[in-house]
Design a protein around this motif. Structure first.
Motif, PDB file in Angstrom:
ATOM      1  N   GLY A  83       0.817  -1.206   0.000  1.00 34.66           N
ATOM      2  CA  GLY A  83       0.000   0.000   0.000  1.00 34.66           C
ATOM      3  C   GLY A  83       0.848   1.252   0.000  1.00 34.66           C
ATOM      4  N   THR A  84       1.900   1.253   0.795  1.00 35.02           N
ATOM      5  CA  THR A  84       2.810   2.393   0.865  1.00 35.02           C
ATOM      6  C   THR A  84       3.507   2.600  -0.478  1.00 35.02           C
ATOM      7  OG1 THR A  84       3.171   2.025   3.220  1.00 35.02           O
ATOM      8  CG2 THR A  84       4.835   3.334   2.049  1.00 35.02           C
ATOM      9  N   LEU A  85       3.989   1.526  -1.068  1.00 39.75           N
ATOM     10  CA  LEU A  85       4.662   1.625  -2.359  1.00 39.75           C
ATOM     11  C   LEU A  85       3.715   2.161  -3.434  1.00 39.75           C
ATOM     12  CD1 LEU A  85       7.023   1.123  -4.282  1.00 39.75           C
ATOM     13  CD2 LEU A  85       6.228  -1.244  -4.495  1.00 39.75           C
ATOM     14  N   LEU A  86       2.500   1.632  -3.490  1.00 39.12           N
ATOM     15  CA  LEU A  86       1.548   2.093  -4.493  1.00 39.12           C
ATOM     16  C   LEU A  86       1.172   3.559  -4.272  1.00 39.12           C
ATOM     17  CD1 LEU A  86      -0.755  -1.009  -5.004  1.00 39.12           C
ATOM     18  CD2 LEU A  86       1.284  -0.329  -6.289  1.00 39.12           C
ATOM     19  N   LEU A  87       1.039   3.964  -3.015  1.00 38.92           N
ATOM     20  CA  LEU A  87       0.744   5.368  -2.721  1.00 38.92           C
ATOM     21  C   LEU A  87       1.888   6.270  -3.200  1.00 38.92           C
ATOM     22  CD1 LEU A  87      -1.132   7.490  -1.508  1.00 38.92           C
ATOM     23  CD2 LEU A  87      -0.026   7.072   0.705  1.00 38.92           C
ATOM     24  N   GLN A  88       3.121   5.832  -3.013  1.00 38.17           N
ATOM     25  CA  GLN A  88       4.267   6.600  -3.492  1.00 38.17           C
ATOM     26  C   GLN A  88       4.226   6.733  -5.010  1.00 38.17           C
ATOM     27  OE1 GLN A  88       7.391   4.263  -1.748  1.00 38.17           O
ATOM     28  NE2 GLN A  88       7.490   5.548   0.086  1.00 38.17           N
ATOM     29  N   LEU A  89       3.875   5.666  -5.705  1.00 35.54           N
ATOM     30  CA  LEU A  89       3.770   5.724  -7.160  1.00 35.54           C
ATOM     31  C   LEU A  89       2.651   6.664  -7.598  1.00 35.54           C
ATOM     32  CD1 LEU A  89       4.336   1.960  -8.037  1.00 35.54           C
ATOM     33  CD2 LEU A  89       5.934   3.865  -8.370  1.00 35.54           C
ATOM     34  N   LEU A  90       1.529   6.630  -6.873  1.00 37.13           N
ATOM     35  CA  LEU A  90       0.448   7.567  -7.168  1.00 37.13           C
ATOM     36  C   LEU A  90       0.929   9.003  -7.008  1.00 37.13           C
ATOM     37  CD1 LEU A  90      -2.771   6.135  -5.430  1.00 37.13           C
ATOM     38  CD2 LEU A  90      -2.125   5.965  -7.831  1.00 37.13           C
ATOM     39  N   ALA A  91       1.669   9.252  -5.939  1.00 37.61           N
ATOM     40  CA  ALA A  91       2.136  10.614  -5.656  1.00 37.61           C
ATOM     41  C   ALA A  91       3.073  11.119  -6.753  1.00 37.61           C
ATOM     42  CB  ALA A  91       2.829  10.662  -4.294  1.00 37.61           C
ATOM     43  N   VAL A  92       3.953  10.263  -7.243  1.00 38.36           N
ATOM     44  CA  VAL A  92       4.871  10.664  -8.311  1.00 38.36           C
ATOM     45  C   VAL A  92       4.091  10.996  -9.576  1.00 38.36           C
ATOM     46  CG1 VAL A  92       6.697   9.815  -9.852  1.00 38.36           C
ATOM     47  CG2 VAL A  92       6.862   9.417  -7.388  1.00 38.36           C
ATOM     48  N   ARG A  93       3.153  10.118  -9.942  1.00 38.38           N
ATOM     49  CA  ARG A  93       2.347  10.367 -11.146  1.00 38.38           C
ATOM     50  C   ARG A  93       1.488  11.616 -10.965  1.00 38.38           C
ATOM     51  NH1 ARG A  93       0.758   7.801 -16.100  1.00 38.38           N
ATOM     52  NH2 ARG A  93      -0.925   9.113 -16.860  1.00 38.38           N
ATOM     53  N   ALA A  94       0.882  11.763  -9.799  1.00 39.29           N
ATOM     54  CA  ALA A  94       0.023  12.916  -9.541  1.00 39.29           C
ATOM     55  C   ALA A  94       0.816  14.220  -9.675  1.00 39.29           C
ATOM     56  CB  ALA A  94      -0.603  12.807  -8.149  1.00 39.29           C
ATOM     57  N   ALA A  95       2.014  14.258  -9.111  1.00 37.58           N
ATOM     58  CA  ALA A  95       2.842  15.460  -9.216  1.00 37.58           C
ATOM     59  C   ALA A  95       3.156  15.783 -10.673  1.00 37.58           C
ATOM     60  CB  ALA A  95       4.133  15.281  -8.407  1.00 37.58           C
ATOM     61  N   ALA A  96       3.426  14.751 -11.452  1.00 41.38           N
ATOM     62  CA  ALA A  96       3.708  14.952 -12.876  1.00 41.38           C
ATOM     63  C   ALA A  96       2.480  15.483 -13.623  1.00 41.38           C
ATOM     64  CB  ALA A  96       4.181  13.647 -13.511  1.00 41.38           C
ATOM     65  N   GLU A  97       1.305  15.210 -13.083  1.00 42.91           N
ATOM     66  CA  GLU A  97       0.055  15.660 -13.697  1.00 42.91           C
ATOM     67  C   GLU A  97      -0.436  16.990 -13.119  1.00 42.91           C
ATOM     68  OE1 GLU A  97      -1.629  14.205 -16.251  1.00 42.91           O
ATOM     69  OE2 GLU A  97       0.031  12.785 -16.415  1.00 42.91           O
ATOM     70  N   GLY A  98       0.373  17.628 -12.259  1.00 51.95           N
ATOM     71  CA  GLY A  98       0.013  18.925 -11.707  1.00 51.95           C
ATOM     72  C   GLY A  98      -0.805  18.877 -10.430  1.00 51.95           C
ATOM     73  N   ILE A  99      -0.954  17.695  -9.863  1.00 50.95           N
ATOM     74  CA  ILE A  99      -1.681  17.559  -8.606  1.00 50.95           C
ATOM     75  C   ILE A  99      -0.720  17.906  -7.473  1.00 50.95           C
ATOM     76  CG2 ILE A  99      -2.840  15.920  -7.060  1.00 50.95           C
ATOM     77  CD1 ILE A  99      -3.733  14.462  -9.688  1.00 50.95           C
ATOM     78  N   GLU A 100      -1.144  18.811  -6.605  1.00 52.99           N
ATOM     79  CA  GLU A 100      -0.275  19.295  -5.537  1.00 52.99           C
ATOM     80  C   GLU A 100      -0.485  18.586  -4.210  1.00 52.99           C
ATOM     81  OE1 GLU A 100      -1.101  23.468  -5.501  1.00 52.99           O
ATOM     82  OE2 GLU A 100      -0.061  23.794  -7.407  1.00 52.99           O
ATOM     83  N   ARG A 101      -1.664  18.011  -4.006  1.00 51.17           N
ATOM     84  CA  ARG A 101      -1.910  17.318  -2.739  1.00 51.17           C
ATOM     85  C   ARG A 101      -3.033  16.298  -2.890  1.00 51.17           C
ATOM     86  NH1 ARG A 101      -6.235  20.221   0.164  1.00 51.17           N
ATOM     87  NH2 ARG A 101      -6.769  21.985  -1.161  1.00 51.17           N
ATOM     88  N   PHE A 102      -3.002  15.342  -1.990  1.00 52.27           N
ATOM     89  CA  PHE A 102      -4.076  14.362  -1.893  1.00 52.27           C
ATOM     90  C   PHE A 102      -5.000  14.767  -0.770  1.00 52.27           C
ATOM     91  CE2 PHE A 102      -1.219  10.767  -3.642  1.00 52.27           C
ATOM     92  CZ  PHE A 102      -1.715  10.941  -4.919  1.00 52.27           C
ATOM     93  N   ILE A 103      -6.266  14.507  -0.949  1.00 55.53           N
ATOM     94  CA  ILE A 103      -7.273  14.730   0.084  1.00 55.53           C
ATOM     95  C   ILE A 103      -7.991  13.407   0.313  1.00 55.53           C
ATOM     96  CG2 ILE A 103      -7.607  17.164  -0.466  1.00 55.53           C
ATOM     97  CD1 ILE A 103     -10.190  16.307  -1.981  1.00 55.53           C
ATOM     98  N   GLY A 104      -8.631  13.280   1.440  1.00 55.73           N
ATOM     99  CA  GLY A 104      -9.348  12.033   1.681  1.00 55.73           C
ATOM    100  C   GLY A 104     -10.285  12.119   2.864  1.00 55.73           C
TER     101      GLY A 104
END
Length: 125
Positions: A100-121
């Motif tokens: 889960g931690t690894l996948l979240l890190q991958l999401l964060a890298v892709r999100a940053a590349a797509e202009g996403i600055e933060r996750f909300i939940g």
């Protein structure tokens, strides 16, 4: 084990993985103990033209047909372009191994590349 983006041809594997989630894991992921993943939801998740969303899976590769053991995605809510909501599901037998931690890190890298600055939940008991 392998990790790659979710693909359109993963629909059957997504359904199989969902069936292997315990009721407790389903509640943690979906905030309710849903009993089935609707075909529409699977189609939406595996669509290759997902604007504002991205998903990645962890698979067992030593199977004849690779088995999804964890999946994570982010979705941009509404028209907001700088935030996204992540969601992660890990099959019970593979929890506690850092997937889960690894996948979240991958999401964060892709999100940053797509202009996403933060996750909300939303967090629920």
């Amino acid at each position: 084990m392998g990790i790659r983006p979710l693909r359109a041809d993963d629909a059957c594997a997504v359904l199989a993985a969902f069936r292997h989630l315990s009721a407790a894991s389903r509640r943690q992921r979906f905030f309710s103990a849903i009993n089935q993943y609707t075909p529409g939801r699977v189609e939406e998740l595996t669509a290759t033209d997902r604007k504002g969303r991205w998903a990645v899976v962890a698979l067992l590769l030593d199977e004849e047909q690779p088995e999804i053991v964890a999946m994570a995605e982010y979705v941009r809510p509404g028209d907001e372009t700088r935030v996204a909501e992540p969601a992660i599901a890990v099959l019970d037998d593979y929890q506690g191994e850092g997937l889960g931690t690894l996948l979240l890190q991958l999401l964060a890298v892709r999100a940053a590349a797509e202009g996403i600055e933060r996750f909300i939940g939303t967090i629920r008991d």
